[in-house]
Design a protein around this motif. Sequence first.
Motif, PDB file in Angstrom:
ATOM      1  N   HIS A   1      -7.916   2.317   6.404  1.00  0.00           N
ATOM      2  CA  HIS A   1      -6.476   2.290   6.584  1.00  0.00           C
ATOM      3  C   HIS A   1      -5.967   0.950   6.066  1.00  0.00           C
ATOM      4  CE1 HIS A   1      -6.420   5.921   8.985  1.00  0.00           C
ATOM      5  NE2 HIS A   1      -7.489   5.464   9.599  1.00  0.00           N
ATOM      6  N   ALA A   2      -4.833   0.944   5.424  1.00  0.00           N
ATOM      7  CA  ALA A   2      -4.292  -0.294   4.853  1.00  0.00           C
ATOM      8  C   ALA A   2      -3.835  -1.265   5.934  1.00  0.00           C
ATOM      9  CB  ALA A   2      -3.142   0.024   3.919  1.00  0.00           C
TER      10      ALA A   2
ATOM     11  N   ARG B   1       0.132   5.596   0.750  1.00  0.00           N
ATOM     12  CA  ARG B   1      -0.803   6.654   1.097  1.00  0.00           C
ATOM     13  C   ARG B   1      -0.289   7.953   0.501  1.00  0.00           C
ATOM     14  NH1 ARG B   1      -5.115   7.681   3.694  1.00  0.00           N
ATOM     15  NH2 ARG B   1      -5.356   5.695   4.717  1.00  0.00           N
TER      16      ARG B   1
ATOM     17  N   ASP C   1      -5.043  12.077   0.945  1.00  0.00           N
ATOM     18  CA  ASP C   1      -6.139  11.360   1.598  1.00  0.00           C
ATOM     19  C   ASP C   1      -6.443  10.029   0.941  1.00  0.00           C
ATOM     20  OD1 ASP C   1      -6.436  13.402   3.382  1.00  0.00           O
ATOM     21  OD2 ASP C   1      -8.027  14.406   2.269  1.00  0.00           O
TER      22      ASP C   1
ATOM     23  N   TYR D   1       0.832  -1.206   0.000  1.00  0.00           N
ATOM     24  CA  TYR D   1       0.000   0.000   0.000  1.00  0.00           C
ATOM     25  C   TYR D   1       0.863   1.251   0.000  1.00  0.00           C
ATOM     26  CZ  TYR D   1       0.918   0.289   5.012  1.00  0.00           C
ATOM     27  OH  TYR D   1       1.527   0.388   6.234  1.00  0.00           O
TER      28      TYR D   1
ATOM     29  N   CYS E   1      -5.577   6.180  -0.232  1.00  0.00           N
ATOM     30  CA  CYS E   1      -4.758   5.016   0.071  1.00  0.00           C
ATOM     31  C   CYS E   1      -4.883   4.040  -1.095  1.00  0.00           C
ATOM     32  CB  CYS E   1      -5.226   4.367   1.365  1.00  0.00           C
ATOM     33  SG  CYS E   1      -4.170   3.009   1.885  1.00  0.00           S
ATOM     34  N   TYR E   2      -3.756   3.720  -1.720  1.00  0.00           N
ATOM     35  CA  TYR E   2      -3.692   2.745  -2.810  1.00  0.00           C
ATOM     36  C   TYR E   2      -3.338   1.407  -2.175  1.00  0.00           C
ATOM     37  CZ  TYR E   2      -3.109   6.933  -5.689  1.00  0.00           C
ATOM     38  OH  TYR E   2      -3.274   8.148  -6.291  1.00  0.00           O
ATOM     39  N   VAL E   3      -4.186   0.405  -2.340  1.00  0.00           N
ATOM     40  CA  VAL E   3      -3.980  -0.897  -1.710  1.00  0.00           C
ATOM     41  C   VAL E   3      -3.924  -1.978  -2.782  1.00  0.00           C
ATOM     42  CG1 VAL E   3      -4.910  -2.578  -0.080  1.00  0.00           C
ATOM     43  CG2 VAL E   3      -5.277  -0.155   0.317  1.00  0.00           C
TER      44      VAL E   3
ATOM     45  N   THR F   1     -10.483   6.144   0.460  1.00  0.00           N
ATOM     46  CA  THR F   1     -10.255   7.307   1.323  1.00  0.00           C
ATOM     47  C   THR F   1     -10.789   7.027   2.717  1.00  0.00           C
ATOM     48  OG1 THR F   1     -12.370   8.262   0.630  1.00  0.00           O
ATOM     49  CG2 THR F   1     -10.390   8.965  -0.565  1.00  0.00           C
TER      50      THR F   1
END
Length: 114
Positions: A56-57, A33, A36, A31, A38-40, A53
């Motif tokens: 949380h990862a 961030r 705002d 992931y 978050c790329y998972v 958005t």
Amino acid sequence: GTVRSNRIGFPRHLRDVKVFERHGERGDIRYVRADDICYVQWRDARVVTLLTTRHHATARADAMRMVRVDGQWQQLAIPRPDAIRSYNEHMGGVDTFDQLASGYSLLRRSKKSW
């Protein structure tokens, strides 16, 4: 929601999906961030990529998967990001709408006959 990794503005070090698919283990999570967002990325049978958005990862839960070990099927718990669980839980309405709307072309031109 889900996103393709070749999208403009996508983080460079998450674009190598094929490498992650070959060398990553089932249940691995990557992931990034940025502001705002978050790329998972999560490796299940294939790599799944999400933008969120809300989550949380680091928030994780286990997903139960059937895996063959020494010729026997066993249930295995693999870590899964909370964003994936939430997406799977709430995506049904969007997919149903897309499926029903695909039969109607909104861009088709027509002429009135009266």
